[in-house]
Design an enzyme around this catalytic site. Structure first.
Site, mmCIF file in Angstrom:
data_model
loop_
_atom_site.group_PDB
_atom_site.id
_atom_site.type_symbol
_atom_site.label_atom_id
_atom_site.label_comp_id
_atom_site.label_asym_id
_atom_site.label_seq_id
_atom_site.Cartn_x
_atom_site.Cartn_y
_atom_site.Cartn_z
ATOM 1 N N VAL A 21 0.833 -1.207 0.000
ATOM 2 C CA VAL A 21 0.000 0.000 0.000
ATOM 3 C C VAL A 21 0.864 1.251 0.000
ATOM 4 O O VAL A 21 0.604 2.209 -0.741
ATOM 5 C CB VAL A 21 -0.953 -0.004 1.212
ATOM 6 C CG1 VAL A 21 -1.696 1.325 1.321
ATOM 7 C CG2 VAL A 21 -1.945 -1.155 1.100
ATOM 8 N N ARG B 254 14.964 -3.668 2.461
ATOM 9 C CA ARG B 254 13.937 -3.169 1.537
ATOM 10 C C ARG B 254 14.295 -1.768 1.052
ATOM 11 O O ARG B 254 14.156 -1.453 -0.142
ATOM 12 C CB ARG B 254 12.578 -3.169 2.236
ATOM 13 C CG ARG B 254 11.439 -2.575 1.406
ATOM 14 C CD ARG B 254 10.113 -2.748 2.114
ATOM 15 N NE ARG B 254 9.723 -4.144 2.121
ATOM 16 C CZ ARG B 254 8.719 -4.648 1.393
ATOM 17 N NH1 ARG B 254 8.028 -3.857 0.593
ATOM 18 N NH2 ARG B 254 8.421 -5.919 1.448
ATOM 19 N N GLU C 31 -7.539 2.341 2.144
ATOM 20 C CA GLU C 31 -7.197 2.077 0.737
ATOM 21 C C GLU C 31 -8.147 1.029 0.167
ATOM 22 O O GLU C 31 -8.636 0.153 0.884
ATOM 23 C CB GLU C 31 -5.743 1.616 0.613
ATOM 24 C CG GLU C 31 -5.357 0.447 1.504
ATOM 25 C CD GLU C 31 -5.661 -0.906 0.891
ATOM 26 O OE1 GLU C 31 -5.912 -0.953 -0.328
ATOM 27 O OE2 GLU C 31 -5.646 -1.894 1.632
ATOM 28 N N LYS D 116 -6.777 -3.110 -5.481
ATOM 29 C CA LYS D 116 -6.762 -4.523 -5.847
ATOM 30 C C LYS D 116 -5.358 -4.905 -6.298
ATOM 31 O O LYS D 116 -4.777 -4.228 -7.159
ATOM 32 C CB LYS D 116 -7.751 -4.815 -6.979
ATOM 33 C CG LYS D 116 -9.208 -4.531 -6.638
ATOM 34 C CD LYS D 116 -10.124 -4.990 -7.739
ATOM 35 C CE LYS D 116 -9.922 -4.212 -9.040
ATOM 36 N NZ LYS D 116 -10.340 -2.817 -8.959
ATOM 37 N N GLU D 117 -4.808 -5.953 -5.727
ATOM 38 C CA GLU D 117 -3.509 -6.422 -6.206
ATOM 39 C C GLU D 117 -3.639 -6.795 -7.676
ATOM 40 O O GLU D 117 -4.566 -7.472 -8.084
ATOM 41 C CB GLU D 117 -3.041 -7.627 -5.386
ATOM 42 C CG GLU D 117 -2.640 -7.251 -3.972
ATOM 43 C CD GLU D 117 -1.858 -8.353 -3.291
ATOM 44 O OE1 GLU D 117 -0.912 -8.874 -3.904
ATOM 45 O OE2 GLU D 117 -2.204 -8.687 -2.148
ATOM 46 N N PRO E 194 -17.188 -18.359 -9.469
ATOM 47 C CA PRO E 194 -16.796 -19.397 -8.505
ATOM 48 C C PRO E 194 -15.398 -19.908 -8.780
ATOM 49 O O PRO E 194 -14.850 -19.732 -9.868
ATOM 50 C CB PRO E 194 -17.842 -20.492 -8.736
ATOM 51 C CG PRO E 194 -18.239 -20.329 -10.170
ATOM 52 C CD PRO E 194 -18.164 -18.852 -10.453
ATOM 53 N N CYS F 75 -5.696 -9.546 2.096
ATOM 54 C CA CYS F 75 -6.777 -8.683 2.591
ATOM 55 C C CYS F 75 -8.022 -9.453 3.030
ATOM 56 O O CYS F 75 -8.390 -9.429 4.202
ATOM 57 C CB CYS F 75 -7.144 -7.654 1.522
ATOM 58 S SG CYS F 75 -5.851 -6.451 1.190
ATOM 59 N N ARG G 242 0.114 -15.307 -0.116
ATOM 60 C CA ARG G 242 -0.473 -15.357 1.218
ATOM 61 C C ARG G 242 -1.905 -15.883 1.141
ATOM 62 O O ARG G 242 -2.725 -15.384 0.380
ATOM 63 C CB ARG G 242 -0.457 -13.963 1.852
ATOM 64 C CG ARG G 242 0.924 -13.530 2.312
ATOM 65 C CD ARG G 242 0.943 -12.092 2.777
ATOM 66 N NE ARG G 242 0.825 -11.155 1.673
ATOM 67 C CZ ARG G 242 0.872 -9.831 1.800
ATOM 68 N NH1 ARG G 242 1.041 -9.301 3.005
ATOM 69 N NH2 ARG G 242 0.765 -9.044 0.746
#
Length: 467
Positions: free
Chosen positions: A11, A35, A154, A157-158, A260, A268, A336
């Protein structure tokens, strides 16, 4: 405008890059020196379409920089965005330690007015906790410096985050009644992204915090509802794609999030559904029964492909399966809570081995499983097929959508496709001599016997129904 982003994760990086691209001076702070070194050297630690070029352009222009120095970061920005992680605690509730640590740093180091905007997904009341943490630090210093706290969740969408930030559906800002100056600052910051029409929704702090959780909970509910219907369609011999088109054509329902599959994942939806359930129970004594069912249904859905494989092959010991897709969704390397992780654990427990291919998530898979001999990574989708007993599809990457089915049949040991994302027309796949097992698509040959219907009721008992 000078902006500080606390947290250079998904984000934070997207928000910082997009804000820099419209002329703001952005400084991203992170406690992870590795990082920051990657970012300072021009690298990007996450996969997100368009982000690398956006960062490269704004680094070159001097509009975005990166640091581990909290003092420098607090001094820099009039607006201080908190965009740190809120990982689930052992009971599923959101862990706020990083949010509150950021707030305390601001209170400890600020010397002039700051607008603290919380972008992290947090439970209700966090804005008040952030305000209290800052006030406590200012009290310890014996200083009285004005500041404001707002909630600015926020909705990224990834895989489409840059587009979502620059062309938002809505911009939610939650603030107290006496925060006119803070709202004016936020409106000025977001003005470049709402030139066409006003998209800002101003609420109180708690409502803004609930909006974020409610949005993700609704999306998860639609997905699990369709997955449940797809499983029913499998049992009754109906086609869930026809059902999707039939109900989606109702404008009260629409077509979005009615696909589906083998379950939702990512950073998230699973976390936020859990956190909302736990927060409702612990903070308000309310049981969110629908969301509890959504969570249970999703956990079960991640085992549906295992059940299909066991029904088709029986004992899976010694079987070798090709997997297309490891990320929880396309255009990201995020694994994840991905359905692939559940399926791999199931297959390994059954004694099977896997050869997997994903365009961008292979390194993530290696970090998770290391050199586990039960998992091999293929260099291409077709290379994964050689000698496999079936192809299992877990992520709907574009490059999987129009394959050469004749080549697939030739390279598989057994011509079987188990499709967890319903990418293909069952008739087309079967026409190439391939057995096709999907989610609610009448994949198996031949319709099932019709269910025994209950006796018809009198007309007077069935009239007046509007749906």
């Amino acid at each position: 405008m000078k902006v500080t982003i606390i947290g250079a994760g998904y984000v934070g990086l997207v928000s910082g890059a997009c804000l820099a691209d419209v002329g703001n001076r952005v400084l991203c702070l992170d406690v992870d020196p590795d990082r920051i070194r990657v970012l300072q050297s021009g690298g990007v630690p996450i996969h997100e379409p368009g982000l690398e070029e956006l960062l490269r352009r704004n680094i070159a222009a001097g509009r975005i920089q990166f640091t581990t120095d909290s003092g420098l970061a607090v001094r820099h920005g009039t607006i201080q965005f908190i965009a740190v992680g809120t990982p689930p605690d052992e009971d599923g509730s959101a862990d706020l330690q990083y949010v509150l640590a950021a707030a305390r740093d601001i209170g400890r180091l600020m010397t002039d007015y700051k607008l603290v905007a919380n972008k992290s997904t947090v439970p209700l009341g966090t804005g008040e906790a952030v305000r209290a943490a800052i006030a406590e630090e200012l009290g310890r210093r014996g200083v009285d410096i004005r500041y404001s706290v707002v909630s600015n969740p926020e909705f990224l969408k990834e895989g489409a985050a840059v587009e979502d930030f620059t062309r938002p559906d809505r911009i939610v800002v939650g603030a107290d009644d006496d925060s006119d100056h803070a709202i004016d600052l936020m409106r000025a910051l977001y003005a470049p992204f709402q030139r066409n029409h006003e998209r800002m929704i101003v609420t109180d702090l708690r409502s803004a915090e609930l909006i974020k959780y409610a949005a993700n909970a609704m999306l998860a509910t639609r997905i699990s509802f369709m997955n449940e219907l797809a499983n029913l369609a499998d049992a009754l011999g109906a086609d869930i794609e026809m059902v999707r088109l039939g109900i989606g054509s109702d404008p009260r329902i629409g077509y979005e999030y009615l696909y589906p599959g083998c379950g939702y994942g990512g950073s998230c939806l699973p976390k936020d559904v859990k956190a909302l359930i736990r927060a409702a129970r612990s903070e308000a004594g309310v049981d969110l029964r629908i969301l509890a069912a959504v969570e249970q249904a999703n956990a079960a859905q991640k085992h549906v492909l295992t059940a299909k494989l066991r029904a088709r092959f029986g004992d899976l010991r010694g079987c070798r399966f090709a997997l297309w897709g490891l990320a929880f969704k396309p255009n990201t390397d995020d694994m994840r809570e991905a359905p692939s992780r559940t399926l791999l654990a199931d297959l390994f427990a059954c004694g099977a081995t896997v050869v997997a291919y994903d365009p961008v998530a292979m390194n993530a898979a290696r970090r998770i499983w290391g050199d586990d001999p039960r998992l091999s990574c293929a260099a291409s989708p077709l290379a994964a097929l050689d000698g496999a007993d079936a192809l299992v599809i877990l992520t709907e990457w574009k490059e999987f959508r129009s394959p050469d089915f004749d080549v697939i049949r030739q390279r598989l040991r057994q011509p079987v496709i188990v499709d967890g994302r319903n990418l293909f027309d069952p008739k087309q796949v079967r026409s190439h001599g391939i057995e096709y097992l999907a989610i609610g698509r009448r994949s198996e040959a031949g319709p099932r016997a019709p269910a025994q219907l209950p006796p018809a009721r009198p007309v007077s008992e069935t009239s007046g129904h509007d749906g």
